[in-house]
Design a protein around this motif. Structure first.
Motif, PDB file in Angstrom:
ATOM      1  N   VAL A  62      39.012  29.509  42.742  1.00 44.60           N
ATOM      2  CA  VAL A  62      38.761  29.009  41.389  1.00 44.60           C
ATOM      3  C   VAL A  62      37.299  29.304  41.079  1.00 44.60           C
ATOM      4  CG1 VAL A  62      38.737  27.031  39.847  1.00 44.60           C
ATOM      5  CG2 VAL A  62      40.496  27.185  41.630  1.00 44.60           C
ATOM      6  N   ASP A  63      37.068  30.169  40.105  1.00 43.23           N
ATOM      7  CA  ASP A  63      35.702  30.539  39.720  1.00 43.23           C
ATOM      8  C   ASP A  63      35.526  30.352  38.221  1.00 43.23           C
ATOM      9  OD1 ASP A  63      34.661  31.368  42.245  1.00 43.23           O
ATOM     10  OD2 ASP A  63      35.884  33.174  42.099  1.00 43.23           O
ATOM     11  N   HIS A  64      34.281  30.126  37.827  1.00 47.32           N
ATOM     12  CA  HIS A  64      33.957  29.929  36.413  1.00 47.32           C
ATOM     13  C   HIS A  64      32.876  30.923  35.999  1.00 47.32           C
ATOM     14  CE1 HIS A  64      36.145  26.078  36.437  1.00 47.32           C
ATOM     15  NE2 HIS A  64      35.610  25.912  37.637  1.00 47.32           N
ATOM     16  N   ALA A  65      32.933  31.341  34.750  1.00 49.36           N
ATOM     17  CA  ALA A  65      31.934  32.299  34.260  1.00 49.36           C
ATOM     18  C   ALA A  65      31.852  32.221  32.744  1.00 49.36           C
ATOM     19  CB  ALA A  65      32.297  33.713  34.689  1.00 49.36           C
ATOM     20  N   LEU A  66      30.719  32.691  32.241  1.00 43.65           N
ATOM     21  CA  LEU A  66      30.557  32.891  30.800  1.00 43.65           C
ATOM     22  C   LEU A  66      30.698  34.390  30.566  1.00 43.65           C
ATOM     23  CD1 LEU A  66      29.875  31.272  28.201  1.00 43.65           C
ATOM     24  CD2 LEU A  66      27.487  31.954  28.541  1.00 43.65           C
ATOM     25  N   GLU A  67      31.589  34.762  29.648  1.00 43.09           N
ATOM     26  CA  GLU A  67      31.889  36.188  29.481  1.00 43.09           C
ATOM     27  C   GLU A  67      31.851  36.576  28.007  1.00 43.09           C
ATOM     28  OE1 GLU A  67      34.189  38.112  32.386  1.00 43.09           O
ATOM     29  OE2 GLU A  67      35.612  38.914  30.935  1.00 43.09           O
ATOM     30  N   TRP A  68      31.198  37.711  27.763  1.00 38.74           N
ATOM     31  CA  TRP A  68      31.109  38.269  26.413  1.00 38.74           C
ATOM     32  C   TRP A  68      32.056  39.456  26.334  1.00 38.74           C
ATOM     33  CZ3 TRP A  68      29.881  37.417  21.625  1.00 38.74           C
ATOM     34  CH2 TRP A  68      29.586  38.461  20.747  1.00 38.74           C
ATOM     35  N   ALA A  69      32.945  39.456  25.360  1.00 38.50           N
ATOM     36  CA  ALA A  69      33.887  40.559  25.144  1.00 38.50           C
ATOM     37  C   ALA A  69      33.455  41.296  23.884  1.00 38.50           C
ATOM     38  CB  ALA A  69      35.313  40.037  25.023  1.00 38.50           C
ATOM     39  N   GLN A  70      32.897  42.484  24.082  1.00 37.79           N
ATOM     40  CA  GLN A  70      32.269  43.266  23.020  1.00 37.79           C
ATOM     41  C   GLN A  70      33.240  44.303  22.467  1.00 37.79           C
ATOM     42  OE1 GLN A  70      28.923  43.446  21.629  1.00 37.79           O
ATOM     43  NE2 GLN A  70      29.980  44.879  20.274  1.00 37.79           N
ATOM     44  N   ARG A 232      25.998  31.580  22.513  1.00 36.14           N
ATOM     45  CA  ARG A 232      25.828  31.320  23.939  1.00 36.14           C
ATOM     46  C   ARG A 232      25.829  32.616  24.754  1.00 36.14           C
ATOM     47  NH1 ARG A 232      29.638  26.862  26.294  1.00 36.14           N
ATOM     48  NH2 ARG A 232      28.447  27.543  28.143  1.00 36.14           N
ATOM     49  N   CYS A 233      26.369  33.672  24.178  1.00 37.38           N
ATOM     50  CA  CYS A 233      26.410  34.969  24.862  1.00 37.38           C
ATOM     51  C   CYS A 233      25.437  35.962  24.242  1.00 37.38           C
ATOM     52  CB  CYS A 233      27.829  35.548  24.825  1.00 37.38           C
ATOM     53  SG  CYS A 233      29.033  34.664  25.836  1.00 37.38           S
ATOM     54  N   SER A 234      24.430  35.471  23.557  1.00 34.77           N
ATOM     55  CA  SER A 234      23.514  36.378  22.850  1.00 34.77           C
ATOM     56  C   SER A 234      22.791  37.319  23.808  1.00 34.77           C
ATOM     57  CB  SER A 234      22.510  35.573  22.027  1.00 34.77           C
ATOM     58  OG  SER A 234      21.761  34.702  22.874  1.00 34.77           O
ATOM     59  N   ALA A 235      22.494  36.860  25.026  1.00 37.36           N
ATOM     60  CA  ALA A 235      21.814  37.724  25.999  1.00 37.36           C
ATOM     61  C   ALA A 235      22.698  38.903  26.383  1.00 37.36           C
ATOM     62  CB  ALA A 235      21.426  36.920  27.244  1.00 37.36           C
ATOM     63  N   ALA A 236      23.992  38.645  26.560  1.00 34.53           N
ATOM     64  CA  ALA A 236      24.924  39.724  26.896  1.00 34.53           C
ATOM     65  C   ALA A 236      25.068  40.698  25.737  1.00 34.53           C
ATOM     66  CB  ALA A 236      26.281  39.145  27.280  1.00 34.53           C
ATOM     67  N   ALA A 237      25.144  40.170  24.518  1.00 33.02           N
ATOM     68  CA  ALA A 237      25.250  41.029  23.337  1.00 33.02           C
ATOM     69  C   ALA A 237      24.022  41.923  23.204  1.00 33.02           C
ATOM     70  CB  ALA A 237      25.446  40.177  22.081  1.00 33.02           C
ATOM     71  N   GLU A 238      22.835  41.387  23.461  1.00 35.30           N
ATOM     72  CA  GLU A 238      21.606  42.179  23.395  1.00 35.30           C
ATOM     73  C   GLU A 238      21.567  43.221  24.505  1.00 35.30           C
ATOM     74  OE1 GLU A 238      19.118  42.385  21.161  1.00 35.30           O
ATOM     75  OE2 GLU A 238      20.455  41.138  19.946  1.00 35.30           O
ATOM     76  N   TRP A 239      22.028  42.828  25.694  1.00 32.49           N
ATOM     77  CA  TRP A 239      22.065  43.773  26.815  1.00 32.49           C
ATOM     78  C   TRP A 239      22.924  44.974  26.449  1.00 32.49           C
ATOM     79  CZ3 TRP A 239      25.500  46.302  29.912  1.00 32.49           C
ATOM     80  CH2 TRP A 239      25.029  46.817  31.125  1.00 32.49           C
ATOM     81  N   TRP A 240      24.044  44.713  25.808  1.00 32.01           N
ATOM     82  CA  TRP A 240      24.937  45.823  25.460  1.00 32.01           C
ATOM     83  C   TRP A 240      24.287  46.759  24.450  1.00 32.01           C
ATOM     84  CZ3 TRP A 240      28.523  48.402  27.608  1.00 32.01           C
ATOM     85  CH2 TRP A 240      29.273  49.313  26.863  1.00 32.01           C
ATOM     86  N   LYS A 241      23.558  46.203  23.498  1.00 31.20           N
ATOM     87  CA  LYS A 241      22.867  47.050  22.523  1.00 31.20           C
ATOM     88  C   LYS A 241      21.891  47.996  23.223  1.00 31.20           C
ATOM     89  CE  LYS A 241      23.024  43.862  18.577  1.00 31.20           C
ATOM     90  NZ  LYS A 241      22.203  42.993  17.680  1.00 31.20           N
ATOM     91  N   GLU A 242      21.223  47.496  24.251  1.00 33.96           N
ATOM     92  CA  GLU A 242      20.232  48.295  24.969  1.00 33.96           C
ATOM     93  C   GLU A 242      20.861  49.330  25.889  1.00 33.96           C
ATOM     94  OE1 GLU A 242      17.700  45.613  27.084  1.00 33.96           O
ATOM     95  OE2 GLU A 242      17.244  44.418  25.297  1.00 33.96           O
ATOM     96  N   HIS A 243      22.065  49.075  26.391  1.00 29.96           N
ATOM     97  CA  HIS A 243      22.665  49.935  27.409  1.00 29.96           C
ATOM     98  C   HIS A 243      23.916  50.681  26.932  1.00 29.96           C
ATOM     99  CE1 HIS A 243      20.249  47.068  29.758  1.00 29.96           C
ATOM    100  NE2 HIS A 243      20.171  48.021  30.666  1.00 29.96           N
ATOM    101  N   SER A 244      24.333  50.460  25.704  1.00 30.15           N
ATOM    102  CA  SER A 244      25.612  51.027  25.252  1.00 30.15           C
ATOM    103  C   SER A 244      25.612  52.556  25.227  1.00 30.15           C
ATOM    104  CB  SER A 244      25.966  50.496  23.857  1.00 30.15           C
ATOM    105  OG  SER A 244      24.970  50.861  22.910  1.00 30.15           O
ATOM    106  N   GLU A 245      24.458  53.175  24.935  1.00 29.12           N
ATOM    107  CA  GLU A 245      24.417  54.638  24.872  1.00 29.12           C
ATOM    108  C   GLU A 245      24.699  55.249  26.239  1.00 29.12           C
ATOM    109  OE1 GLU A 245      20.934  56.228  23.075  1.00 29.12           O
ATOM    110  OE2 GLU A 245      21.200  55.126  21.186  1.00 29.12           O
ATOM    111  N   LYS A 246      24.140  54.662  27.278  1.00 25.53           N
ATOM    112  CA  LYS A 246      24.403  55.170  28.627  1.00 25.53           C
ATOM    113  C   LYS A 246      25.887  55.099  28.951  1.00 25.53           C
ATOM    114  CE  LYS A 246      23.794  53.960  33.511  1.00 25.53           C
ATOM    115  NZ  LYS A 246      22.945  53.279  34.514  1.00 25.53           N
ATOM    116  N   TRP A 247      26.516  53.975  28.634  1.00 28.90           N
ATOM    117  CA  TRP A 247      27.921  53.815  29.008  1.00 28.90           C
ATOM    118  C   TRP A 247      28.857  54.616  28.106  1.00 28.90           C
ATOM    119  CZ3 TRP A 247      29.018  52.493  33.666  1.00 28.90           C
ATOM    120  CH2 TRP A 247      28.048  51.803  34.404  1.00 28.90           C
TER     121      TRP A 247
END
Length: 300
Positions: A62-70, A232-247
């Motif tokens: 049983v694990d818990h996490a905060l997840e952003w689905a972009q 609550r997931c704003s950090a993940a959303a910002e991370w994706w903006k910075e790294h989306s071109e690579k992926w």
């Protein structure tokens, strides 16, 4: 005669409108899985069929996490959703690129997992997939994981999609288990009043060439995605903006591999490193760096 023709035309138009309404319901259900979620991952082994008296079932997890689905791609026949884990100190969280799910409407080309890091290419007849959506699930490095085609169902206030398909061992298992090599996944994704549910009934399979599959054990998975405010997931959303071109470059290379329309076998490691360790390296950012790394994992 003309009356009959007009009646048939009217019936056809009604059917077309109904099909379009159904497809829009499907699209709305899929896209509703985007956003910020508190996730609870629940897995437990329910039955085992081993002849080994010393057989030890997997621990209940049983694990818990905060997840952003972009939402990455939003097209009429293709929707891509990238999942990102946000962990650690909420004031300065760590972001981990997680799984990705692509949804393709009436898709005829699939890579079906066989065993031991091999996926078999298959092409379905258009009648087999009429009205269906293929869900393609990818690893953290955008390599293939599992995929299957089925119809979204909207009835009695419920919206769900379910399919059974073979897959590699789950990450929680492959570092600790070697007594089976295929996880036959019974997946149900259902939209709920709190968000959505990933309900699984899985079979742990021993698969060997030229022999019938052997069922080792069964497993229940029950993963709840409870919608919370996107802030609550704003950090993940910002991370994706910075790294989306690579992926995007990584996906482009994988698309070249998939478009070869043939069976696919991947190396587990190259130079004693897994693919995600190469691609998660922050210094790897360009197509000229990415392409040869991915190609080195594709067995000729």
């Amino acid at each position: 005669m003309r009356t009959t023709y007009v009646s048939l035309l009217a019936l056809f138009m009604v059917m077309m409108a109904s099909a379009q309404d159904k497809k829009q319901q499907d699209i709305d259900a899929i896209k509703s899985m985007c956003g910020c979620y508190e996730v609870t991952f629940n897995f437990t082994e329910t039955f085992n069929y081993s002849n080994d008296s010393l057989y030890k079932p997997s621990d209940t997890k049983v694990d818990h996490a905060l997840e952003w689905a972009q939402l990455v791609t939003d097209e009429d026949d293709k929707i891509q959703i990238q999942h990102l884990l946000q962990v650690g100190n909420p004031a300065k969280p760590m972001i981990i690129k997680h799984w990705r799910q692509d949804w393709l409407f009436e898709n005829q080309e699939l890579y079906t997992y066989h065993a031991d890091n091999k996926w078999n290419y298959e092409e379905k007849d258009e009648n087999e997939v009429a009205g269906q959506w293929t869900q393609k699930v990818f690893q953290v490095d955008d390599s293939p994981r599992y995929e299957g085609s089925a119809t979204w169902v909207h009835v009695d206030g419920k919206s769900y999609w379910e399919n059974t398909t073979p897959a590699p061992l789950a990450r929680r298992e492959y570092t600790t288990r070697s007594d089976y090599n295929v996880l036959l996944r019974g997946n149900r994704q259902e939209i709920t009043d709190y968000g959505w549910l990933h309900d699984q009934d899985n079979h742990k399979i021993i698969r060997e060439e030229g022999q019938e599959d052997v069922l080792l054990a069964k497993e229940k998975g029950y993963n709840t995605y409870v919608k919370v405010d996107d802030s609550r997931c704003s950090a993940a959303a910002e991370w994706w903006k910075e790294h989306s071109e690579k992926w995007e470059l990584v996906r482009a290379k994988w698309n070249q591999v998939y478009n070869r329309d043939g069976d696919l076998t991947l190396e587990n490691k190259v130079d004693n490193k897994t693919l995600y360790k190469f691609l998660f390296d922050e210094s790897i950012t360009t197509q000229t760096q990415i392409d040869p790394i991915i190609e080195s994992f594709v067995k000729k």
